[in-house]
Design a protein around this motif. Structure first.
Motif, PDB file in Angstrom:
ATOM      1  N   PHE A  53       4.453  -3.991  47.808  1.00  0.00           N
ATOM      2  CA  PHE A  53       5.332  -3.702  48.951  1.00  0.00           C
ATOM      3  C   PHE A  53       6.766  -4.170  48.687  1.00  0.00           C
ATOM      4  O   PHE A  53       7.721  -3.554  49.141  1.00  0.00           O
ATOM      5  N   LEU A  54       6.905  -5.269  47.932  1.00  0.00           N
ATOM      6  CA  LEU A  54       8.255  -5.752  47.595  1.00  0.00           C
ATOM      7  C   LEU A  54       9.008  -4.686  46.788  1.00  0.00           C
ATOM      8  O   LEU A  54      10.192  -4.433  47.038  1.00  0.00           O
ATOM      9  N   CYS A  55       8.320  -4.055  45.843  1.00  0.00           N
ATOM     10  CA  CYS A  55       8.985  -3.032  45.012  1.00  0.00           C
ATOM     11  C   CYS A  55       9.448  -1.858  45.862  1.00  0.00           C
ATOM     12  O   CYS A  55      10.515  -1.286  45.615  1.00  0.00           O
ATOM     13  N   ALA A 172      10.825 -21.930  53.554  1.00  0.00           N
ATOM     14  CA  ALA A 172      11.197 -21.457  54.896  1.00  0.00           C
ATOM     15  C   ALA A 172      11.085 -19.941  54.975  1.00  0.00           C
ATOM     16  O   ALA A 172      10.502 -19.392  55.918  1.00  0.00           O
ATOM     17  N   ALA A 173      11.622 -19.249  53.953  1.00  0.00           N
ATOM     18  CA  ALA A 173      11.635 -17.779  53.992  1.00  0.00           C
ATOM     19  C   ALA A 173      10.225 -17.215  54.023  1.00  0.00           C
ATOM     20  O   ALA A 173       9.962 -16.205  54.678  1.00  0.00           O
ATOM     21  N   MET A 174       9.300 -17.873  53.304  1.00  0.00           N
ATOM     22  CA  MET A 174       7.934 -17.361  53.233  1.00  0.00           C
ATOM     23  C   MET A 174       7.023 -17.980  54.285  1.00  0.00           C
ATOM     24  O   MET A 174       5.831 -17.703  54.315  1.00  0.00           O
ATOM     25  N   GLU A 175       7.604 -18.850  55.118  1.00  0.00           N
ATOM     26  CA  GLU A 175       6.839 -19.520  56.188  1.00  0.00           C
ATOM     27  C   GLU A 175       5.615 -20.231  55.622  1.00  0.00           C
ATOM     28  O   GLU A 175       4.496 -20.100  56.110  1.00  0.00           O
ATOM     29  N   LEU A 237       9.595 -12.946  50.846  1.00  0.00           N
ATOM     30  CA  LEU A 237      10.184 -13.124  49.513  1.00  0.00           C
ATOM     31  C   LEU A 237      11.529 -12.389  49.419  1.00  0.00           C
ATOM     32  O   LEU A 237      12.486 -12.895  48.819  1.00  0.00           O
ATOM     33  N   LEU A 238      11.609 -11.231  50.071  1.00  0.00           N
ATOM     34  CA  LEU A 238      12.879 -10.481  50.084  1.00  0.00           C
ATOM     35  C   LEU A 238      13.970 -11.293  50.810  1.00  0.00           C
ATOM     36  O   LEU A 238      15.123 -11.325  50.360  1.00  0.00           O
ATOM     37  N   ARG A 239      13.581 -11.965  51.909  1.00  0.00           N
ATOM     38  CA  ARG A 239      14.553 -12.819  52.635  1.00  0.00           C
ATOM     39  C   ARG A 239      15.067 -13.922  51.717  1.00  0.00           C
ATOM     40  O   ARG A 239      16.251 -14.239  51.703  1.00  0.00           O
ATOM     41  N   PHE A 240      14.143 -14.526  50.940  1.00  0.00           N
ATOM     42  CA  PHE A 240      14.557 -15.572  49.994  1.00  0.00           C
ATOM     43  C   PHE A 240      15.535 -14.998  48.967  1.00  0.00           C
ATOM     44  O   PHE A 240      16.580 -15.603  48.687  1.00  0.00           O
ATOM     45  N   LEU A 241      15.193 -13.833  48.410  1.00  0.00           N
ATOM     46  CA  LEU A 241      16.068 -13.221  47.392  1.00  0.00           C
ATOM     47  C   LEU A 241      17.450 -12.936  47.978  1.00  0.00           C
ATOM     48  O   LEU A 241      18.479 -13.171  47.336  1.00  0.00           O
ATOM     49  N   SER A 243      18.819 -14.535  50.489  1.00  0.00           N
ATOM     50  CA  SER A 243      19.512 -15.806  50.774  1.00  0.00           C
ATOM     51  C   SER A 243      20.112 -16.406  49.499  1.00  0.00           C
ATOM     52  O   SER A 243      21.091 -17.136  49.562  1.00  0.00           O
ATOM     53  N   ARG A 244      19.540 -16.059  48.328  1.00  0.00           N
ATOM     54  CA  ARG A 244      20.094 -16.566  47.058  1.00  0.00           C
ATOM     55  C   ARG A 244      21.098 -15.580  46.439  1.00  0.00           C
ATOM     56  O   ARG A 244      21.513 -15.739  45.298  1.00  0.00           O
ATOM     57  N   GLY A 245      21.417 -14.514  47.184  1.00  0.00           N
ATOM     58  CA  GLY A 245      22.460 -13.598  46.718  1.00  0.00           C
ATOM     59  C   GLY A 245      21.966 -12.496  45.802  1.00  0.00           C
ATOM     60  O   GLY A 245      22.768 -11.805  45.176  1.00  0.00           O
ATOM     61  N   ALA A 246      20.642 -12.317  45.709  1.00  0.00           N
ATOM     62  CA  ALA A 246      20.114 -11.269  44.820  1.00  0.00           C
ATOM     63  C   ALA A 246      20.191  -9.888  45.466  1.00  0.00           C
ATOM     64  O   ALA A 246      20.269  -8.881  44.765  1.00  0.00           O
ATOM     65  N   ILE A 247      20.118  -9.873  46.791  1.00  0.00           N
ATOM     66  CA  ILE A 247      20.187  -8.613  47.549  1.00  0.00           C
ATOM     67  C   ILE A 247      21.356  -8.748  48.526  1.00  0.00           C
ATOM     68  O   ILE A 247      21.505  -9.791  49.175  1.00  0.00           O
ATOM     69  N   ASP A 248      22.140  -7.699  48.622  1.00  0.00           N
ATOM     70  CA  ASP A 248      23.327  -7.749  49.459  1.00  0.00           C
ATOM     71  C   ASP A 248      22.970  -7.372  50.893  1.00  0.00           C
ATOM     72  O   ASP A 248      23.199  -6.242  51.333  1.00  0.00           O
ATOM     73  N   THR A 249      22.378  -8.318  51.612  1.00  0.00           N
ATOM     74  CA  THR A 249      22.039  -8.089  53.019  1.00  0.00           C
ATOM     75  C   THR A 249      22.068  -9.446  53.714  1.00  0.00           C
ATOM     76  O   THR A 249      21.595 -10.435  53.147  1.00  0.00           O
ATOM     77  N   PRO A 250      22.637  -9.515  54.908  1.00  0.00           N
ATOM     78  CA  PRO A 250      22.768 -10.829  55.557  1.00  0.00           C
ATOM     79  C   PRO A 250      21.412 -11.375  55.975  1.00  0.00           C
ATOM     80  O   PRO A 250      20.536 -10.626  56.406  1.00  0.00           O
ATOM     81  N   VAL A 251      21.233 -12.683  55.816  1.00  0.00           N
ATOM     82  CA  VAL A 251      19.964 -13.307  56.198  1.00  0.00           C
ATOM     83  C   VAL A 251      20.245 -14.739  56.649  1.00  0.00           C
ATOM     84  O   VAL A 251      21.093 -15.424  56.081  1.00  0.00           O
ATOM     85  N   ALA A 252      19.572 -15.131  57.709  1.00  0.00           N
ATOM     86  CA  ALA A 252      19.701 -16.514  58.196  1.00  0.00           C
ATOM     87  C   ALA A 252      18.308 -17.132  58.166  1.00  0.00           C
ATOM     88  O   ALA A 252      17.366 -16.578  58.731  1.00  0.00           O
ATOM     89  N   LEU A 253      18.157 -18.239  57.444  1.00  0.00           N
ATOM     90  CA  LEU A 253      16.849 -18.884  57.337  1.00  0.00           C
ATOM     91  C   LEU A 253      16.812 -20.136  58.209  1.00  0.00           C
ATOM     92  O   LEU A 253      17.743 -20.944  58.181  1.00  0.00           O
ATOM     93  N   ALA A 254      15.714 -20.283  58.943  1.00  0.00           N
ATOM     94  CA  ALA A 254      15.497 -21.536  59.677  1.00  0.00           C
ATOM     95  C   ALA A 254      15.094 -22.599  58.658  1.00  0.00           C
ATOM     96  O   ALA A 254      14.558 -22.266  57.602  1.00  0.00           O
ATOM     97  N   PRO A 255      15.348 -23.890  58.942  1.00  0.00           N
ATOM     98  CA  PRO A 255      14.928 -24.912  57.977  1.00  0.00           C
ATOM     99  C   PRO A 255      13.409 -24.979  57.845  1.00  0.00           C
ATOM    100  O   PRO A 255      12.691 -24.631  58.777  1.00  0.00           O
ATOM    101  N   PHE A 256      12.935 -25.406  56.662  1.00  0.00           N
ATOM    102  CA  PHE A 256      11.489 -25.604  56.439  1.00  0.00           C
ATOM    103  C   PHE A 256      11.068 -26.889  57.144  1.00  0.00           C
ATOM    104  O   PHE A 256      11.678 -27.945  56.948  1.00  0.00           O
TER     105      PHE A 256
END
Ligand SMILES: [Zn+2]
Length: 352
Positions: A53-55, A172-175, A237-241, A243-256
């Motif tokens: 599904f990630l692909c 956090a991104a993967m809960e 995992l996409l949210r994590f990617l 958040s690290r700048g791998a995908i150009d889409t805004p994301v806000a992560l709650a703390p773990f």
């Protein structure tokens, strides 16, 4: 998405293994390079489902011009293990020929020696060829995600101290429900990657690796392979990617906010004797010191035919065995606790 295959010559006549490798080309050479693999233990499929599904999500991002990082995805990292069927049961954890765990005995080298991993590969047996090529791909990247699963389990990860707490964004991104902080003292894939980075400079060993990550994610239990779960994990995992700048889409992560405990603080609950195990407590439950975890029927039908297994200290049950008949000293549970276990633990992984 570019698709290629690594072809690995088998150790017997007429055999070769084909390992599909999927690549996405990033637009920003400064963005962290990503390596994701699943099913190195060939019978652990939650990661393969996630990656499927990630692909799909990455192809959409690619069409929208949003991929900034070079991303390598190996959806099933172990074709050799996947073909090992023994009396009708897939044997995906150990190489049947050598009894070596597919996730141990990766070469412990410096990243400076990366090119040597794939020189004269004909010298090596098929499993070693596979391990060297996986490690070679990972060491060309910055963020390395190795997707596994446990027996019956919460979602958790083994993360080397060298990446913590920076890596709490992945948790956090993967809960994730727990993080076990490992000591980098084994030859598992994830730890071989970290070892190579720690030893990048001759004569030095780095204790922190900012901007890097090598992690084993345990995507719950072996049977937790469902479409909704796999899509949710892929989104995480996409949210994590992102958040690290791998995908150009805004994301806000709650703390773990889950527990992150050292391996020394994991109580490995073992069967005191052989028998039929009756569990009283399940994964995800918090237990108090002395709580009854399981009753073992050691001598069925006898008045004194049972043994009790109790919690040595308070903690969170992270994993549980799927077996209901157990040998003496078999692993029954892992409990994440606040203080170190009194049981002696060798450095390295918790299990063989
Ligand atoms: Zn595994």
């Amino acid at each position: 998405m570019n698709i290629s295959e690594i072809i690995i010559a088998g150790d017997t006549h007429g055999i070769e293994w084909r390992l599909p490798v999927l690549r996405f080309k990033g637009s920003d050479p400064k963005a962290p390079k990503i390596y994701i693999q699943a099913a190195l233990h060939a019978n652990e499929l939650p990661g393969t489902a996630l990656v499927h599904f990630l692909c799909e999500m990455l192809r959409r991002a690619e069409s929208a011009g949003q991929i900034r990082s070079d991303i390598i995805v190996v959806p099933h990292a172990n074709p050799i293990g996947a073909a090992q069927s023994h009396f009708g049961e897939l044997q995906g954890r150990f190489d049947l020929a050598s009894r070596t765990n597919f996730n141990r005995e990766f070469p412990l080298i410096s990243v400076r020696e990366r090119d040597g991993l794939v020189e004269n590969l004909d010298r090596f047996a098929a499993v070693e060829k596979l391990k060297r090529q996986l490690l070679h791909m990972a060491l060309g990247c910055d963020l390395v995600i190795d997707l596994h699963c446990d027996d019956e389990s919460l979602q958790y990860a083994y993360i080397d101290d060298a990446f913590w707490p920076e890596a709490s964004d992945l948790a956090a991104a993967m809960e994730m429900e727990a993080v076990l902080l490992s000591d980098g003292e084994s030859s598992a894939f994830e730890e071989a990657v970290a070892f190579a980075w720690k030893h990048e400079k001759a004569g030095e060993k780095a204790s922190k690796l900012p901007g890097k990550l090598s992690v084993t994610v345990e995507l719950r239990g072996r049977r937790d392979v469902y479409p909704d779960l796999a899509k949710k994990d892929a989104e995480g995992l996409l949210r994590f990617l992102a958040s690290r700048g791998a995908i150009d889409t805004p994301v806000a992560l709650a703390p773990f906010t889950g527990p992150a405990v050292a391996l020394d603080n994991v109580e490995m609950i073992r069967a005191p004797a052989a028998g039929t195990v009756l569990f009283h407590r399940n994964i995800g439950e918090h237990v108090a010191e002395g709580d009854l975890l399981a009753t073992l029927i050691t001598r069925p039908g006898m008045a004194d035919g049972t043994a009790e297994v109790r919690a040595p200290q308070a903690g969170l049950i992270v994993t549980r065995s799927t077996e209901r008949i157990v040998r003496g000293r078999a692993d029954l549970m892992k409990i994440a606790c606040k203080t170190a276990s009194k049981a002696a633990r060798k450095a390295g992984t918790l299990e063989d």
